[in-house]
Write a protein that holds these residues in place. Structure first.
Motif, PDB file in Angstrom:
ATOM      1  N   LYS A  59       0.837  -1.208   0.000  1.00  0.00           N
ATOM      2  CA  LYS A  59       0.000   0.000   0.000  1.00  0.00           C
ATOM      3  C   LYS A  59       0.870   1.255   0.000  1.00  0.00           C
ATOM      4  CE  LYS A  59      -4.215   1.621   2.320  1.00  0.00           C
ATOM      5  NZ  LYS A  59      -3.974   3.002   2.661  1.00  0.00           N
ATOM      6  N   ASN A  60       1.924   1.260   0.826  1.00  0.00           N
ATOM      7  CA  ASN A  60       2.796   2.428   0.889  1.00  0.00           C
ATOM      8  C   ASN A  60       3.612   2.602  -0.389  1.00  0.00           C
ATOM      9  OD1 ASN A  60       1.804   2.882   3.423  1.00  0.00           O
ATOM     10  ND2 ASN A  60       3.709   2.491   4.519  1.00  0.00           N
ATOM     11  N   ILE A  61       3.982   1.491  -1.008  1.00  0.00           N
ATOM     12  CA  ILE A  61       4.725   1.573  -2.274  1.00  0.00           C
ATOM     13  C   ILE A  61       3.834   2.148  -3.374  1.00  0.00           C
ATOM     14  CG2 ILE A  61       5.839   0.216  -4.097  1.00  0.00           C
ATOM     15  CD1 ILE A  61       6.743  -1.716  -1.831  1.00  0.00           C
ATOM     16  N   LYS A  62       2.588   1.702  -3.421  1.00  0.00           N
ATOM     17  CA  LYS A  62       1.660   2.233  -4.423  1.00  0.00           C
ATOM     18  C   LYS A  62       1.481   3.741  -4.250  1.00  0.00           C
ATOM     19  CE  LYS A  62      -1.076  -2.010  -5.026  1.00  0.00           C
ATOM     20  NZ  LYS A  62      -2.399  -2.640  -4.760  1.00  0.00           N
TER      21      LYS A  62
ATOM     22  N   GLU B 178       6.668   5.673   2.538  1.00  0.00           N
ATOM     23  CA  GLU B 178       6.435   5.907   3.958  1.00  0.00           C
ATOM     24  C   GLU B 178       6.704   4.639   4.768  1.00  0.00           C
ATOM     25  OE1 GLU B 178       5.558   8.610   5.785  1.00  0.00           O
ATOM     26  OE2 GLU B 178       5.867   9.806   3.974  1.00  0.00           O
ATOM     27  N   SER B 179       7.184   4.827   5.982  1.00  0.00           N
ATOM     28  CA  SER B 179       7.345   3.703   6.900  1.00  0.00           C
ATOM     29  C   SER B 179       5.983   3.280   7.437  1.00  0.00           C
ATOM     30  CB  SER B 179       8.278   4.087   8.043  1.00  0.00           C
ATOM     31  OG  SER B 179       9.566   4.410   7.550  1.00  0.00           O
ATOM     32  N   LEU B 180       5.926   2.113   8.076  1.00  0.00           N
ATOM     33  CA  LEU B 180       4.632   1.560   8.502  1.00  0.00           C
ATOM     34  C   LEU B 180       3.997   2.377   9.621  1.00  0.00           C
ATOM     35  CD1 LEU B 180       5.532  -2.237   8.387  1.00  0.00           C
ATOM     36  CD2 LEU B 180       4.432  -0.841   6.627  1.00  0.00           C
ATOM     37  N   ASN B 181       4.778   2.813  10.591  1.00  0.00           N
ATOM     38  CA  ASN B 181       4.333   3.737  11.641  1.00  0.00           C
ATOM     39  C   ASN B 181       2.925   3.425  12.161  1.00  0.00           C
ATOM     40  OD1 ASN B 181       6.803   5.047  11.477  1.00  0.00           O
ATOM     41  ND2 ASN B 181       6.080   6.605  10.064  1.00  0.00           N
ATOM     42  N   GLY B 182       1.972   4.325  11.941  1.00  0.00           N
ATOM     43  CA  GLY B 182       0.628   4.135  12.477  1.00  0.00           C
ATOM     44  C   GLY B 182      -0.354   3.523  11.496  1.00  0.00           C
ATOM     45  N   SER B 183       0.141   2.854  10.469  1.00  0.00           N
ATOM     46  CA  SER B 183      -0.728   2.258   9.447  1.00  0.00           C
ATOM     47  C   SER B 183      -1.767   1.323  10.057  1.00  0.00           C
ATOM     48  CB  SER B 183       0.127   1.463   8.449  1.00  0.00           C
ATOM     49  OG  SER B 183      -0.654   0.552   7.710  1.00  0.00           O
TER      50      SER B 183
ATOM     51  N   ALA C  12      -2.508  -6.270  11.068  1.00  0.00           N
ATOM     52  CA  ALA C  12      -1.653  -7.434  10.863  1.00  0.00           C
ATOM     53  C   ALA C  12      -1.032  -7.897  12.175  1.00  0.00           C
ATOM     54  CB  ALA C  12      -0.558  -7.101   9.847  1.00  0.00           C
ATOM     55  N   LEU C  13      -0.560  -6.949  12.985  1.00  0.00           N
ATOM     56  CA  LEU C  13       0.013  -7.304  14.283  1.00  0.00           C
ATOM     57  C   LEU C  13      -0.993  -8.064  15.137  1.00  0.00           C
ATOM     58  CD1 LEU C  13       1.860  -3.958  15.178  1.00  0.00           C
ATOM     59  CD2 LEU C  13       2.930  -6.106  14.457  1.00  0.00           C
ATOM     60  N   ALA C  14      -2.237  -7.601  15.133  1.00  0.00           N
ATOM     61  CA  ALA C  14      -3.276  -8.275  15.911  1.00  0.00           C
ATOM     62  C   ALA C  14      -3.527  -9.686  15.396  1.00  0.00           C
ATOM     63  CB  ALA C  14      -4.570  -7.459  15.880  1.00  0.00           C
ATOM     64  N   ASP C  15      -3.543  -9.851  14.087  1.00  0.00           N
ATOM     65  CA  ASP C  15      -3.770 -11.181  13.516  1.00  0.00           C
ATOM     66  C   ASP C  15      -2.622 -12.131  13.835  1.00  0.00           C
ATOM     67  OD1 ASP C  15      -6.225 -10.556  12.477  1.00  0.00           O
ATOM     68  OD2 ASP C  15      -5.479 -10.065  10.485  1.00  0.00           O
ATOM     69  N   ILE C  16      -1.392 -11.619  13.778  1.00  0.00           N
ATOM     70  CA  ILE C  16      -0.227 -12.442  14.120  1.00  0.00           C
ATOM     71  C   ILE C  16      -0.306 -12.874  15.582  1.00  0.00           C
ATOM     72  CG2 ILE C  16       2.283 -12.406  14.406  1.00  0.00           C
ATOM     73  CD1 ILE C  16       2.301 -10.359  12.031  1.00  0.00           C
ATOM     74  N   ALA C  17      -0.643 -11.933  16.455  1.00  0.00           N
ATOM     75  CA  ALA C  17      -0.728 -12.232  17.883  1.00  0.00           C
ATOM     76  C   ALA C  17      -1.833 -13.246  18.174  1.00  0.00           C
ATOM     77  CB  ALA C  17      -0.970 -10.950  18.674  1.00  0.00           C
ATOM     78  N   MET C  18      -2.997 -13.084  17.536  1.00  0.00           N
ATOM     79  CA  MET C  18      -4.099 -14.015  17.781  1.00  0.00           C
ATOM     80  C   MET C  18      -3.770 -15.414  17.297  1.00  0.00           C
ATOM     81  SD  MET C  18      -7.723 -12.020  17.385  1.00  0.00           S
ATOM     82  CE  MET C  18      -7.338 -11.041  15.949  1.00  0.00           C
ATOM     83  N   ALA C  19      -3.141 -15.506  16.133  1.00  0.00           N
ATOM     84  CA  ALA C  19      -2.760 -16.819  15.621  1.00  0.00           C
ATOM     85  C   ALA C  19      -1.779 -17.501  16.574  1.00  0.00           C
ATOM     86  CB  ALA C  19      -2.142 -16.683  14.232  1.00  0.00           C
ATOM     87  N   HIS C  20      -0.874 -16.719  17.131  1.00  0.00           N
ATOM     88  CA  HIS C  20       0.096 -17.278  18.082  1.00  0.00           C
ATOM     89  C   HIS C  20      -0.601 -17.738  19.361  1.00  0.00           C
ATOM     90  CE1 HIS C  20       3.779 -17.690  20.443  1.00  0.00           C
ATOM     91  NE2 HIS C  20       3.217 -16.929  21.367  1.00  0.00           N
TER      92      HIS C  20
END
Length: 435
Positions: free
Chosen positions: A242-245, A372-377, A383-391
């Motif tokens: 998204k940021n690259i686009k 742009e860096s990911l920052n507050g995206s 994605a962080l929440a999905d990674i944490a829930m899967a774990h």
């Protein structure tokens, strides 16, 4: 476990925002209108909660006064910058010599690194989502543990103890690396540091008379698990794409397909690479996944930045790559910080003020730009929440990959920390295989 302190922290963290309209643990592929971060609407502790979510990262000095201490810890870390048997002598020497220069660089980007601000924001926003979508392990409490800057791992661990975790009270904590691609120099170093302070602050009982058996864990110690890598998670890939686009849209439409994408990651000493560190391969995997998401719309290369000292490092260097392209007439370049999850000195100074400035001096005419860096995206935080829930859903203490040491690894500390985290068990029945 006494949950009064964690719940007070939770109440302070909640802010009035709109609820998510639905709860889903499957990755959401559409982000045209990202949902607002949900408000915490309950003070109830779930059957598996509270859960401490600890974001681990390198960190950066928040003010110029913190630069000296930051560099001292950085150059003392043989996992990150191996200087051989003279580490204790060369590390402080290099640190003192570089401090004035690095202080000026931090002054030039506003007086300090924004990495703490972004890390704390990302962790808190992720925990709000987890509280709504995984109430059984709520409340999820955000912590940040930096390797070389405040809040240091020791400070974070003491906060956990003060907040009612461990010391006979038990509790669950997840060490969530914010280096998406695993390296012994980054994630490995942070995990080793976490293990060190765990041993110092929550040492296992040594009262057993059977010296052939390892000490038994004290009842009520913190139960740890580790999210050690996530280089190709769909949410991470989507956030980068998204940021690259967005960066590509700043070029004239007829020129966009000709823009070269330069993915830039922090380099490693070749001594670490040749030991078998997985980082180069995992960074390349992220690049490939992002390009696949973009439909391979543009030519691209992977390069490496932030080399320190005269020893051989992984290349080609980002600065050299940009200069060589510009000299050959390829001026339309987009730099993508592919191994960083927020802005810090490597993006705001090294890329923005050095690499791009040098390109313009060679005639790039402002056509070399940075995504742009990911920052507050919101995409990234989702994605962080999905990674944490899967774990959390997996019941695993670590990934299977974490137990496999580098083929050339000789570090006993690395071996012992992997054994500890791999054998935390949680809901698993078999101990991790450590090789």
């Amino acid at each position: 476990m006494n949950t009064l302190q964690p719940l007070r922290l939770l109440a302070k963290r909640a802010t009035p925002t709109q609820h998510l309209t639905q709860s889903s643990r499957a990755w959401r592929r559409s982000f045209a209108t990202p949902a607002a971060t949900p408000t915490i609407t309950h003070q109830k502790t779930g059957s598996q909660g509270p859960t401490a979510m600890v974001f681990m990262n390198m960190g950066g000095p928040a003010t110029t006064d913190e630069v000296s201490g930051f560099l001292s810890r950085l150059f003392a870390d043989a996992d990150l910058i191996p200087l051989g048997p003279l580490q204790n002598y060369l590390g402080p020497l290099i640190s003192r010599r570089r401090t004035p220069k690095i202080m000026k660089q931090y002054a030039d980007i506003g007086g300090g690194s924004p990495i703490r601000k972004w890390s704390e924001y990302q962790a808190a926003e992720m925990c709000k989502i987890l509280d709504v979508e995984r109430p059984e392990s709520a409340p999820h409490l955000p912590y940040v543990a930096f390797r070389y800057a405040n809040p240091l791992t020791e400070e974070m661990y003491n906060r956990l103890l003060e907040d009612g975790f461990g010391k006979g009270k038990g509790g669950r904590a997840v060490a969530f690396t914010q280096y998406p691609q695993y390296s012994c120099s980054t994630t490995g170093s942070s995990i080793n540091e976490l293990w060190k302070w765990r041993q110092r602050l929550e040492a296992p009982s040594k009262t057993s008379t059977d010296l052939t058996q390892p000490p038994k864990e004290d009842a009520g110690s913190i139960s740890w698990s580790v999210i050690d890598r996530w280089p190709t998670h769909p949410g991470l890939v989507e956030a980068f794409a998204k940021n690259i686009k967005s960066a590509l849209e700043t070029y004239p439409e007829e020129e966009r397909e000709k823009v070269v994408l330069l993915f830039s990651a922090h380099s490693l000493p070749m001594s670490v690479v040749n030991r078998g560190d997985p980082y180069p391969a995992e960074v390349a995997a992220t690049v490939w996944a992002v390009m696949q998401k973009l439909g391979f719309s543009n030519p691209y290369r992977l390069c490496w930045q932030s080399q320190v000292g005269p020893s051989a490092w992984l290349g080609a260097q980002t600065s050299d790559t940009v200069k060589n392209f510009v000299k050959k007439g390829q001026k339309d370049l987009v730099l993508i910080p592919i191994a960083f999850t927020s802005d810090h000195i490597e993006t705001l100074f090294e890329i923005d003020q050095e690499v791009i400035h040098e390109a313009n001096e060679l005639g790039a005419e402002g056509r070399v730009r940075r995504a742009e860096s990911l920052n507050g995206s919101p995409v990234f935080i989702r994605a962080l929440a999905d990674i944490a829930m899967a774990h959390l859903d997996s019941g695993m203490a670590t990934s299977k990959q974490m137990g496999l040491r580098c083929p050339g690894c000789k570090s006993e500390r690395c071996l012992e920390s992997k054994k500890f985290f791999g054998n935390q068990q949680l809901e698993t029945e078999r101990p991790a295989v450590i090789i």
